[in-house]
Motif scaffolding. Structure first.
Motif, PDB file in Angstrom:
ATOM      1  N   PHE A 104       0.737  -1.105  -0.171  1.00 11.96           N
ATOM      2  CA  PHE A 104      -0.153  -0.432  -0.024  1.00 11.96           C
ATOM      3  C   PHE A 104       1.122   1.713   0.001  1.00 11.96           C
ATOM      4  O   PHE A 104      -0.041   2.766   0.231  1.00 11.96           O
ATOM      5  CB  PHE A 104      -1.303  -0.033   0.967  1.00 11.96           C
ATOM      6  CG  PHE A 104      -1.962  -0.976   1.071  1.00 11.96           C
ATOM      7  CD1 PHE A 104      -2.988  -0.909   0.395  1.00 11.96           C
ATOM      8  CD2 PHE A 104      -1.720  -1.865   1.669  1.00 11.96           C
ATOM      9  CE1 PHE A 104      -4.030  -1.597   0.296  1.00 11.96           C
ATOM     10  CE2 PHE A 104      -3.498  -2.509   1.843  1.00 11.96           C
ATOM     11  CZ  PHE A 104      -4.194  -2.680   0.831  1.00 11.96           C
ATOM     12  N   SER A 127     -10.497   3.854  -2.788  1.00  5.58           N
ATOM     13  CA  SER A 127      -9.910   2.284  -2.929  1.00  5.58           C
ATOM     14  C   SER A 127     -11.380   1.496  -2.228  1.00  5.58           C
ATOM     15  O   SER A 127     -11.592   0.661  -2.861  1.00  5.58           O
ATOM     16  CB  SER A 127      -9.574   3.256  -1.420  1.00  5.58           C
ATOM     17  OG  SER A 127      -8.017   3.558  -1.014  1.00  5.58           O
ATOM     18  N   ILE A 149      -4.886   4.200   4.774  1.00  5.18           N
ATOM     19  CA  ILE A 149      -4.123   3.341   3.222  1.00  5.18           C
ATOM     20  C   ILE A 149      -3.191   4.915   3.229  1.00  5.18           C
ATOM     21  O   ILE A 149      -3.949   6.395   2.776  1.00  5.18           O
ATOM     22  CB  ILE A 149      -4.941   3.032   2.436  1.00  5.18           C
ATOM     23  CG1 ILE A 149      -5.972   2.066   2.845  1.00  5.18           C
ATOM     24  CG2 ILE A 149      -4.338   2.644   0.934  1.00  5.18           C
ATOM     25  CD1 ILE A 149      -6.791   1.198   2.090  1.00  5.18           C
ATOM     26  N   TYR A 199      -8.543  -2.512  -2.843  1.00  2.00           N
ATOM     27  CA  TYR A 199      -7.982  -1.299  -3.268  1.00  2.00           C
ATOM     28  C   TYR A 199      -7.704  -1.982  -4.536  1.00  2.00           C
ATOM     29  O   TYR A 199      -8.149   0.187  -5.350  1.00  2.00           O
ATOM     30  CB  TYR A 199      -6.867  -1.430  -2.343  1.00  2.00           C
ATOM     31  CG  TYR A 199      -5.791  -0.447  -2.370  1.00  2.00           C
ATOM     32  CD1 TYR A 199      -5.829   0.528  -2.271  1.00  2.00           C
ATOM     33  CD2 TYR A 199      -4.210  -0.957  -3.899  1.00  2.00           C
ATOM     34  CE1 TYR A 199      -4.832   1.566  -2.163  1.00  2.00           C
ATOM     35  CE2 TYR A 199      -3.791  -0.035  -3.538  1.00  2.00           C
ATOM     36  CZ  TYR A 199      -3.348   0.954  -2.568  1.00  2.00           C
ATOM     37  OH  TYR A 199      -2.660   2.196  -3.388  1.00  2.00           O
ATOM     38  N   LEU A 225      -3.874  -6.209   5.644  1.00  2.00           N
ATOM     39  CA  LEU A 225      -3.778  -4.965   5.754  1.00  2.00           C
ATOM     40  C   LEU A 225      -2.557  -4.509   6.721  1.00  2.00           C
ATOM     41  O   LEU A 225      -1.822  -3.426   6.371  1.00  2.00           O
ATOM     42  CB  LEU A 225      -4.561  -3.718   5.975  1.00  2.00           C
ATOM     43  CG  LEU A 225      -4.549  -2.710   6.283  1.00  2.00           C
ATOM     44  CD1 LEU A 225      -4.355  -2.033   4.474  1.00  2.00           C
ATOM     45  CD2 LEU A 225      -5.920  -1.633   7.006  1.00  2.00           C
TER      46      LEU A 225
END
Lengths: 630, 155
Positions: free
Chosen positions: A159, A414, A288, A438, B12
């Motif tokens: 990311f 996103s 993010i 994403y 994530l």
């Protein structure tokens, strides 16, 4: 008697007054505390910014976990007590070897001094000389937000990342100071890493390094392009920001992956620099990195972006300026197959020779950073190449002006919501699909790396009117694909991993839900006229109660082409065959065409038609959907 | 749905931590060939060294002042900042000198206070004398500084 008493009383009061004069005003701190309380400064937004107070489930608490950051017992939860203790601490006598609170908490001191009009002459330590010295030395001028882009082939950078740089009066970007927030750990075991990060078991610290050090890391080793967003902070705001960084020296916060992460904690510095900002309150559930750039833009902090290509990008660009033959000689020079001086006798212009050398030098460094060659090999070839290059004329500014690609902050957002309709076999359906993150292969590439897909939690619900039934059609928990083309210089592997729920035909001729895990690896090539071709070997595991032995394990292959017809229109054609030879053995084949038309940066129209054969059951499906990014 | 969220979050998480951890790897040296590289010798273990010492007063800000223990040159005033920059960017500076142009060369010229009007001439002269500056692969940053000094002095 009375006179004597009066005399003694006078004497006492004289001593009281006298001692007050000698010791300064011992109640000045109390006066300030009273004034601060009267004005409820402990409720001031800026006080909360400096102490990182945020509302949580159990009330107000500071996100900082280091006890050294608080002066009051319970200061983590009590802004008022902390404010009072802070004011008191300013009146401490300086101790040996420790920083005085006026210095230790220079941002708090400066703010309270402004708010309460504190008279520094009444304090034992009137200003933080160490901080002032630093400011004289580094001459801070401005702040930039730095975004090293994602590099999908290293999952750790999927990311991207964000950091800040402090520009100094020296004008050289390389010498600016990079402020970075990161977790400190010595754990190398992936899963432990993930779990500990999830529960905040790592400590995050701020650090400052020269920006050139960061560039070595991101652009030369990780091969990540970097975007620099200059912020419109004034000198004074930059100074305020640095005061807060100074306070956070050696102070930790528990590091949480999604919310209190690399990008989020930097935002406190921005809020500290510009009190009117309130950027830390504007973030979603998870942070993010690219969203922090968008947020900075939304808050009017930046509108400009400077592109800094990575070493890989440079090699590719310089190679594109040369003929195939020159590219091959550059590669051969870096690989030590031909001597750099051989280039001098070739029948090409001096300019081409210089470019060929430049390419060889960049590529040689790439080989060394990847440890493909030894240090001695590198040094021998490096010096030899540079010697030859130094005879080939001066480079000019625009020789390798790599065209700036679309900015990452201008790419689609996103979250994606899709509304669609279609036909499966002969049944009509409506579809609702949501994906929190994403980017997928078919989404517009603008601002994203080409051939990359990072999808989490893609959920598809369908309603079949003829059956009057709503069902979970599929759920891609993780669906990542990285197609990186191979060329003369780089030979990366392409790979994919997909896991989640989907529907498959079983022996009874009906569809049942299965859990699938489907990794694969292979090669991709870019063909200029058609597009990105790929081929992958894949394995697949399907698990379902409706299967014989409840599972099927298979292997197979896929091939495909992603073609960009225009910047707004692209399609993907692919075929995949998996033979399940273990468990519930059967064969699965699919062929698919997907197309995507970009209507605006955050909307698009998608079309998909597929034909599958599972066991002996054929099925055709077509769907049209409207995508909204937000 | 809860599971989805959790799993997505874990994913994530891995990513952001990974990023964070990589972020502080560093590998500075003083000679040629000391450019940082991808290593199996602990990307992660290098982290602590870089940051646990705190933000201020060590790495960056600590080295910006003072000229003590610095050799003095004919053509420029030496200081720690110049030494550190040259030592930590040996390869990039060598590359720019050989090309007669570049950001590292510009930064170096700024540090030794080359007047704007002389830049082109000095860059050309450094390029022409590349072999006199980088005499061998074991050249130290101090050698480089001395050699640059004599090239500028004689140009």
């Amino acid at each position: 008697m009375f006179r004597i008493s009066l005399f003694i009383l006078c004497l006492i009061s004289f001593f009281i007054i006298f001692s007050k004069v000698i010791a300064g005003n011992p109640t000045y701190d109390l006066v300030l505390i009273e004034e601060a309380d009267r004005r409820a400064l402990y409720n001031d937004k800026y006080w909360h910014t400096l102490l990182h107070y945020k509302k949580g489930v159990f009330g107000l608490r500071s996100l900082i976990d280091d006890p050294n950051f608080f002066l009051a017992p319970g200061g983590k939860h009590n802004p008022k007590a902390e404010l009072e203790a802070t004011i008191k601490a300013f009146f401490q006598e300086p101790g040996e070897g420790t920083k005085h609170p006026v210095c230790r908490f220079v941002a708090r001191y400066t703010w309270l001094k402004e708010q309460l009009g504190i008279d520094p002459s009444q304090l034992p330590v009137p200003e933080c000389t160490h901080f002032e010295q630093l400011m004289v030395e580094i001459k801070p001028e401005a702040v930039s937000l730095i975004f090293p882009t994602s590099h999908i082939n290293s999952p750790a950078s999927m990311f991207g990342h964000t950091l800040l740089t402090i520009e100094t009066a020296t004008q050289s970007k390389l010498l600016s100071h990079a402020i970075n927030y990161s977790a400190i750990t010595t754990d190398t075991f992936g899963p432990l890493f993930a779990v500990k990060g999830l529960f905040g078991l790592y400590k995050g610290y701020f650090s400052i390094l020269p920006y050139y050090g960061k560039l070595q890391e991101y652009s030369d080793i990780d091969h990540r392009d970097i975007w620099e967003y200059p912020l419109n902070f004034t000198k004074e705001e930059t100074r305020r920001l640095l005061m807060h960084v100074y306070e956070l020296d050696s102070i930790y916060s528990d590091y949480y992956f999604f919310d209190e992460n690399c990008s989020y904690d930097l935002l406190f510095l921005l809020d500290a620099g510009r009190p009117s900002l309130n950027i830390t309150d504007q973030m979603d559930l998870w942070v993010i990195p690219i969203d922090t750039i968008r947020l900075a833009k939304k808050n009017g902090l930046t509108n400009k972006a400077i592109y800094r290509p990575s070493k890989t990008t440079k090699v590719q660009y310089v190679a594109s300026l040369l003929s195939q033959k020159d590219r091959e000689s550059a590669r051969a020079m870096a690989n030590g197959e031909i001597q750099p001086k051989d280039i001098l006798v070739q029948a090409i212009s001096q300019d081409e020779k210089a470019t060929t050398c430049d390419l060889a030098i960049e590529y040689l460094q790439y080989l060394y950073t990847k440890k493909r060659i030894s240090k001695q090999q590198y040094l021998d070839r490096f010096l030899e190449l540079l010697k030859i290059r130094s005879t080939l004329g001066q480079s000019t500014e625009d020789r390798y002006a790599i065209p700036q690609p679309p900015r990452p902050d201008e790419g689609h957002e996103s979250n994606r919501l899709s509304l669609g309709t279609g036909i499966k076999k002969d049944r009509f359906f409506y579809e609702l699909r949501y994906r929190p993150a994403y980017h997928s292969l078919l989404d517009n590439d603008k601002g994203y790396p080409e051939g990359s897909q990072i999808v989490f939690g893609d959920t598809t619900l369908r309603y079949y009117p003829s059956l009057n039934r709503l069902r979970l059609e599929s759920l891609d928990i993780i669906d990542i694909t990285s197609l990186t083309p191979r060329d003369l210089f780089f030979q990366p592997l392409s790979w994919k991993i997909k896991t989640g729920l989907t529907h498959r035909y079983m022996e009874d001729g009906r569809e049942h839900m299965v859990y699938q895990l489907n990794p694969g690896g292979g090669f991709a090539y870019k063909h200029n006229a058609t597009g990105l071709w790929y081929a992958m070997a894949e394995t697949a595991l399907n698990v379902s109660g409706a299967m014989k032995e409840t599972y099927a394990l298979g292997a197979g292959a896929s091939v495909g082409l992603i073609a960009k017809v225009t910047d707004l229109f692209k399609f993907h054609v692919c075929a995949r065959n998996i033979y399940y030879g273990i468990g519930d053995y059967h064969n699965y084949f699919e062929a698919m065409v997907q197309a995507n038309y970009t209507v605006s940066s955050n909307t698009g129209l998608a079309f998909q038609i597929s034909r599958t054969k599972t066991r002996s059951f054929y099925q055709t499906e077509g769907a049209l959907s409207w995508n909204i990014f937000f | 749905m809860k599971k989805v969220v959790t799993v997505s979050l874990v994913a994530l998480a891995v990513i952001c931590l990974g990023t964070a951890v990589w972020a502080d790897q560093k590998n500075y040296g003083c000679g040629l060939g000391s450019i940082a590289f991808e290593g199996n010798d602990g990307l992660i273990s290098q982290v602590s060294a870089a940051t646990t010492n705190g933000t201020f007063g060590n790495q960056t800000f600590g080295i910006t002042s003072g000229t003590s223990n610095c050799e003095q040159f004919k053509t420029f005033v030496s200081n720690e900042k110049i030494n550190t920059f040259v030592a930590e960017n040996m390869d990039s500076l060598a590359k720019d000198i050989a090309r007669g142009h570049g950001e590292y060369l510009d930064t170096f010229a700024g540090l030794i206070a080359v007047p704007e009007s002389q830049k082109t001439a000095i860059y050309a002269s450094l390029q022409a004398n590349f072999s006199k500056i980088y005499t061998s692969d074991s050249v130290s940053y101090l050698d480089v500084l001395r050699n640059i000094d004599s090239v500028i002095a004689s140009s």
